[in-house]
Motif scaffolding. Structure first.
Motif, PDB file in Angstrom:
ATOM      1  N   MET A 240       0.824  -1.207   0.000  1.00 60.47           N
ATOM      2  CA  MET A 240       0.000   0.000   0.000  1.00 60.47           C
ATOM      3  C   MET A 240       0.862   1.262   0.000  1.00 60.47           C
ATOM      4  O   MET A 240       0.488   2.278   0.568  1.00 60.47           O
ATOM      5  N   GLN A 241       2.004   1.195  -0.637  1.00 59.16           N
ATOM      6  CA  GLN A 241       2.882   2.351  -0.669  1.00 59.16           C
ATOM      7  C   GLN A 241       2.269   3.510  -1.440  1.00 59.16           C
ATOM      8  O   GLN A 241       2.659   4.664  -1.236  1.00 59.16           O
ATOM      9  N   ASN A 242       1.324   3.210  -2.341  1.00 61.51           N
ATOM     10  CA  ASN A 242       0.734   4.272  -3.155  1.00 61.51           C
ATOM     11  C   ASN A 242      -0.386   5.009  -2.447  1.00 61.51           C
ATOM     12  O   ASN A 242      -0.961   5.940  -2.999  1.00 61.51           O
ATOM     13  N   LEU A 243      -0.716   4.616  -1.222  1.00 62.47           N
ATOM     14  CA  LEU A 243      -1.754   5.329  -0.500  1.00 62.47           C
ATOM     15  C   LEU A 243      -1.242   6.701  -0.071  1.00 62.47           C
ATOM     16  O   LEU A 243      -0.191   6.798   0.577  1.00 62.47           O
ATOM     17  N   PRO A 244      -1.969   7.781  -0.390  1.00 59.49           N
ATOM     18  CA  PRO A 244      -1.543   9.114   0.065  1.00 59.49           C
ATOM     19  C   PRO A 244      -1.581   9.202   1.586  1.00 59.49           C
ATOM     20  O   PRO A 244      -2.440   8.618   2.240  1.00 59.49           O
ATOM     21  N   THR A 245      -0.644   9.939   2.127  1.00 61.34           N
ATOM     22  CA  THR A 245      -0.594  10.113   3.575  1.00 61.34           C
ATOM     23  C   THR A 245      -1.863  10.762   4.099  1.00 61.34           C
ATOM     24  O   THR A 245      -2.349  10.421   5.182  1.00 61.34           O
ATOM     25  N   GLU A 246      -2.436  11.696   3.316  1.00 68.46           N
ATOM     26  CA  GLU A 246      -3.617  12.429   3.769  1.00 68.46           C
ATOM     27  C   GLU A 246      -4.817  11.512   3.962  1.00 68.46           C
ATOM     28  O   GLU A 246      -5.596  11.673   4.903  1.00 68.46           O
ATOM     29  N   THR A 247      -5.016  10.535   3.077  1.00 69.11           N
ATOM     30  CA  THR A 247      -6.163   9.643   3.224  1.00 69.11           C
ATOM     31  C   THR A 247      -6.019   8.766   4.466  1.00 69.11           C
ATOM     32  O   THR A 247      -7.007   8.470   5.142  1.00 69.11           O
ATOM     33  N   LYS A 248      -4.771   8.364   4.777  1.00 68.97           N
ATOM     34  CA  LYS A 248      -4.553   7.576   5.987  1.00 68.97           C
ATOM     35  C   LYS A 248      -4.811   8.424   7.234  1.00 68.97           C
ATOM     36  O   LYS A 248      -5.367   7.945   8.222  1.00 68.97           O
ATOM     37  N   LYS A 249      -4.421   9.685   7.191  1.00 73.31           N
ATOM     38  CA  LYS A 249      -4.675  10.578   8.315  1.00 73.31           C
ATOM     39  C   LYS A 249      -6.181  10.752   8.544  1.00 73.31           C
ATOM     40  O   LYS A 249      -6.668  10.693   9.672  1.00 73.31           O
ATOM     41  N   MET A 250      -6.910  10.975   7.456  1.00 72.92           N
ATOM     42  CA  MET A 250      -8.356  11.181   7.572  1.00 72.92           C
ATOM     43  C   MET A 250      -9.049   9.923   8.096  1.00 72.92           C
ATOM     44  O   MET A 250      -9.978   9.993   8.909  1.00 72.92           O
ATOM     45  N   ALA A 251      -8.598   8.755   7.653  1.00 71.63           N
ATOM     46  CA  ALA A 251      -9.178   7.505   8.141  1.00 71.63           C
ATOM     47  C   ALA A 251      -8.941   7.351   9.638  1.00 71.63           C
ATOM     48  O   ALA A 251      -9.824   6.915  10.382  1.00 71.63           O
ATOM     49  N   ALA A 252      -7.755   7.726  10.103  1.00 67.57           N
ATOM     50  CA  ALA A 252      -7.455   7.639  11.532  1.00 67.57           C
ATOM     51  C   ALA A 252      -8.345   8.572  12.333  1.00 67.57           C
ATOM     52  O   ALA A 252      -8.823   8.223  13.423  1.00 67.57           O
ATOM     53  N   VAL A 253      -8.596   9.774  11.812  1.00 66.20           N
ATOM     54  CA  VAL A 253      -9.476  10.721  12.500  1.00 66.20           C
ATOM     55  C   VAL A 253     -10.895  10.176  12.590  1.00 66.20           C
ATOM     56  O   VAL A 253     -11.551  10.252  13.644  1.00 66.20           O
TER      57      VAL A 253
END
Length: 282
Positions: A240-253
């Motif tokens: 999943m290296q192509n996942l943008p950091t921002e989408t992972k941050k939003m999912a965590a929130v």
């Protein structure tokens, strides 16, 4: 015209407040391709759970969520026990030293001892890097004690007397008579305590140095700064290296917000009544 303008302003303010939550939710489900196209993403053409799979597959996030859940459950139960029993005792005029205790509690709501004295107390008690340091220093709240005392003041002392005539002692009176009558206020203050423990941040920054004991909010802050470092590596990271950091941050929130949103509907019927009890005297 005034009413129309008032409605328009309220709708505008409501939209301004709700839109950031909506945007966080939408971005968390966006595919990497859609997010990298840039611009304001209002509604993804394709939805994906990849960011949530990444977050939920990390041991660091699950461990932090477990710690926050422990704080919310155990801390809330302990705080309600201490607050309710203290408030009930202070509501009974036969308690010796009652006025002195009320003055001390009132002073605690007006004056804060400060960060350094609080840290030194926790350090001398040997609770640095201990989960107890996130519960014991905030075990009760002077303002909540005074509000709950107002509720217990509204319960007639004749109930106590009748229970004692029937052979109940103080503990039996509390658990069999007073506690069932206190459910609305316990639900209201329980929600306040649960939100406070779930969102524990500042005390964790002060008292917890071991990243393995971080609650969810500390981990979330580090995710927002640097997701790869905060997660400490991930078994799915290569795929999943192509996942943008921002989408992972939003999912965590989103994941960290959902538990409180799910709890509130179950307490809603008690919340309004419990929050008002003791605030109005007849």
């Amino acid at each position: 015209m005034f009413q129309t303008a008032n409605v328009f302003v309220l709708i505008l303010v409501g939209f301004i407040c709700i839109f950031p939550f909506y945007y966080v939710f939408v971005v968390s489900f966006a595919t990497p391709e859609q997010f990298r196209q840039g611009g304001l993403l209002l509604f993804p053409k394709q939805w994906t759970l990849a960011s949530y799979e990444y977050i939920l597959a990390t041991k660091a996030f699950l461990r932090a969520a477990g710690i926050s859940g422990f704080l919310a459950v155990v801390g809330t139960a302990a705080s309600l026990l201490v607050t309710s029993t203290l408030s009930y005792g202070l509501s009974r005029k036969r308690l010796q030293g009652r006025k002195v205790m009320l003055v001390l509690i009132l002073l605690s709501t007006l004056f804060n001892p400060g960060i350094i004295p609080g840290y030194l107390v926790v350090k001398e008690l040997g609770m640095i890097n201990n989960i107890g340091s996130l519960i014991i220093p905030v075990l009760t709240n002077g303002w909540y004690v005074l509000l709950m005392k107002g509720f217990f003041d509204s319960i007639s002392p004749s109930l106590d007397e009748a229970a004692r005539i029937d052979g109940c002692n103080e503990i039996s009176v509390w658990f069999r008579i007073i506690l069932p009558l206190s459910l609305p206020s316990l639900a209201a203050f329980g929600l306040f305590y649960a939100v406070g423990y779930w969102n524990t941040f500042f005390n964790a920054v002060l008292f917890i140095n071991d990243h393995n004991k971080w609650p969810l909010q500390i981990l979330l802050q580090n995710i927002l700064i640097d997701s790869s470092t905060a997660m400490g590596g991930n078994v799915m990271e290569q795929s999943m290296q192509n996942l943008p950091t921002e989408t992972k941050k939003m999912a965590a929130v989103v994941i960290s917000t959902i538990p409180i949103l799910l709890v509130y509907p179950f307490l809603q019927k008690h919340f309004a009544k419990g929050a008002m009890i003791g605030s109005v005297k007849e």
